[in-house]
Write an enzyme that holds these catalytic residues in place. Structure first.
Site, PDB file in Angstrom:
ATOM      1  CG  HIS A 114       8.006 -28.611   3.759  1.00  0.00           C
ATOM      2  ND1 HIS A 114       8.542 -29.854   3.506  1.00  0.00           N
ATOM      3  CD2 HIS A 114       8.662 -28.144   4.853  1.00  0.00           C
ATOM      4  CE1 HIS A 114       9.461 -30.133   4.413  1.00  0.00           C
ATOM      5  NE2 HIS A 114       9.558 -29.105   5.247  1.00  0.00           N
TER       6      HIS A 114
ATOM      7  CD  GLU B 234      -3.219   0.314   2.119  1.00  0.00           C
ATOM      8  OE1 GLU B 234      -3.782  -0.797   2.105  1.00  0.00           O
ATOM      9  OE2 GLU B 234      -3.402   1.157   3.006  1.00  0.00           O
TER      10      GLU B 234
ATOM     11  CE  LYS C  12     -11.017   2.687   3.561  1.00  0.00           C
ATOM     12  NZ  LYS C  12     -10.462   3.495   4.620  1.00  0.00           N
TER      13      LYS C  12
HETATM   14  O1  PA5 Z   1      -3.113   1.853   5.957  1.00  0.00           O
HETATM   15  C1  PA5 Z   1      -4.129   2.428   5.642  1.00  0.00           C
HETATM   16  O2  PA5 Z   1      -4.239   3.668   5.612  1.00  0.00           O
HETATM   17  C2  PA5 Z   1      -5.372   1.642   5.278  1.00  0.00           C
HETATM   18  O3  PA5 Z   1      -5.077   0.287   5.125  1.00  0.00           O
HETATM   19  C3  PA5 Z   1      -6.411   1.791   6.380  1.00  0.00           C
HETATM   20  O4  PA5 Z   1      -5.858   1.390   7.603  1.00  0.00           O
HETATM   21  C4  PA5 Z   1      -7.667   0.953   6.080  1.00  0.00           C
HETATM   22  O5  PA5 Z   1      -8.199   1.290   4.840  1.00  0.00           O
HETATM   23  C5  PA5 Z   1      -8.709   1.187   7.153  1.00  0.00           C
HETATM   24  O6  PA5 Z   1      -9.034   2.535   7.227  1.00  0.00           O
HETATM   25  P1  PA5 Z   1      -9.703   3.147   8.503  1.00  0.00           P
HETATM   26  O7  PA5 Z   1      -8.738   3.036   9.628  1.00  0.00           O
HETATM   27  O8  PA5 Z   1     -10.001   4.559   8.136  1.00  0.00           O
HETATM   28  O9  PA5 Z   1     -10.928   2.356   8.778  1.00  0.00           O
END
Ligand code: PA5
Length: 426
Positions: free
Chosen positions: A296, A275, A410
């Site tokens: 394995h 990410e 989202k």
């Molecule tokens: O790392 C990130 O920013 C994302 O993976 C968020 O943690 C994830 O989308 C969840 O978002 P939120 O904490 O707003 O629910």
């Protein structure tokens, strides 16, 4: 202070000189000092102690009876916390469920085996609007309310969200739910050492100060090295992984801790790496693995597959327990072969055998070694990977702290749900 060690002599590109590291490093430090992301200075500026003091009275009412902790959150709001719990929670800790999916059958099964009266629900969402997390909260609140009544049900909730914004923050105010603040400039995947991970750790009986202390020590050493014009290990590794990718097409990073307790670290790293770095048509694809299990599974590919990977090992040099094997059954060669040794020796042999396979076949890898697995070293390890990832982003000249792809997902889900509701009405 005993720092984690990073061994990089089996990487195929040369060590990073201070001059080469300079452009990315300078920009990184300048951005951190300008609070572009607060993860870097968090170990020195953590408000954890104040947060606990502020919430202590209301938490005290909720904590004594807890035998089950349900953590609601997704992505960065879940994986770091789960990594800490799976690595360090003592056997006597409450049962922890990390509900980071909306699979109805799984949620049903979890609730079937859970006593509402002894359950604490920790809902974590930085934005306060993530549909997966809020819908789970709705269902679990319905379940609590059905069994305990509305007033008592609310007493089983603790929240963690942005200090000012979002629907969860609003609900917290209306229902008077104790709520931890996630600093506005602390992104989900960099927030393991904030209240997202520290509150579950506290409930489990894990040394929260030790986790922060470990990260703090790593940061101190990092800053000291920079002031002495040395290249910190996280920077050297970030630069070299990027060189493997840009110059040698090694666009896959495998993380393989030799530890069952660190299995979740690989999933946390996968999210952090993917990410943060997958942007502008650049990025290195992370693959989670666990040693010795995945010898394995994935080792064949690591040895003979395409030359597109770099493998990262995490080694625990001293396990807490020494388990001796003494076979006294029928004389069978395969049983005799492992009798008279410890499981620890076998783990060590497997780990070194895998590394040898890669060395023999000129496959690049690095190793991060922890003297022991404890709060201090885990704090260092999480922080090390966060710095590694952020600096790799600077080397790639992308922004490691945003996630437009996640946001698009989202938004489109929200649109689909709106359309779905409209169809139900008409
Ligand atoms: O790392 C990130 O920013 C994302 O993976 C968020 O943690 C994830 O989308 C969840 O978002 P939120 O904490 O707003 O629910």
């Amino acid at each position: 202070m005993s720092l984690i060690r990073v061994e990089t002599d089996q990487l195929l590109v040369e060590q990073t000189s201070y001059d080469k590291a300079q452009p990315a490093l300078q920009k990184f430090i300048a951005d951190m000092d300008a609070d572009r992301s607060s993860f870097f200075h968090l170990p020195a500026r953590s408000s954890w102690a104040q947060e606990i003091e502020r919430l202590q009275p209301s938490l005290a009412q909720r904590m004594p009876e807890v035998d089950t902790f349900i953590h609601l959150g997704i992505g960065g709001s879940s994986l770091g916390a789960e990594t800490i719990i799976r690595a360090l929670a003592p056997v006597k800790a409450p049962t922890f469920h990390f509900l980071d999916n909306i699979d109805p059958d799984h949620l049903w099964d979890v609730l079937e085996q859970t006593a509402p009266a002894r359950t604490l629900v920790y809902a974590v969402t930085k934005s306060g609007t993530t549909m997966e997390t809020l819908s789970q909260l709705i269902f679990i609140y319905q379940w609590l309310e059905k069994h305990l009544g509305a007033e008592t049900a609310k007493k089983h909730l603790v929240f963690c969200t942005d200090p000012d914004k979002g629907a969860l923050r609003q609900l917290a105010g209306q229902w008077n739910v104790p709520t931890f603040d996630i600093p506005t400039n602390l992104g989900g995947r960099f927030s393991a050492l904030g209240p997202v991970g520290l509150f579950p750790a506290l409930v489990a009986g894990i040394d929260c100060k030790g986790l922060l202390r470990g990260a703090y020590e790593y940061r101190e050493n990092f800053l000291k090295q920079i002031s002495e014009k040395q290249v910190p290990a996280a920077v050297d590794l970030a630069y070299r992984l990027v060189q493997h990718y840009l110059r040698h097409d090694r666009n896959i990073t495998v993380l393989m801790p030799y530890s069952q307790k660190l299995k979740c670290l690989s999933s946390w790293f996968t999210q952090l790496w993917a990410e943060s770095l997958g942007k502008g048509e650049k990025g290195m694809t992370p693959i989670p693995a666990t040693g010795a299990t995945d010898q394995h599974s994935i080792l064949q590919l690591l040895r003979d597959g395409p030359h597109d990977k770099v493998v990262g090992f995490v080694e625990i040099m001293g396990f807490q327990h020494l388990l001796e094997l003494k076979w006294q059954g029928p004389r069978l060669d395969a049983f005799e072969a492992v009798s008279g040794i410890t499981l620890n020796q076998l783990m060590d042999a497997e780990f070194n055998a895998t590394r040898q396979v890669l060395t023999n076949n000129k496959r690049p890898y690095f190793t991060v070694s922890l003297p022991r697995l404890n709060a201090n070293t885990l704090g260092q390890l999480l922080y090390f990977f966060e710095v590694l990832t952020a600096v790799a982003g600077y080397c790639l000249e992308i922004d490691p702290f945003d996630q437009p792809g996640v946001e698009e997902g989202k938004k489109l889900t929200q649109e689909r749900i709106r359309a779905c509701k409209k169809n139900q009405v008409t």
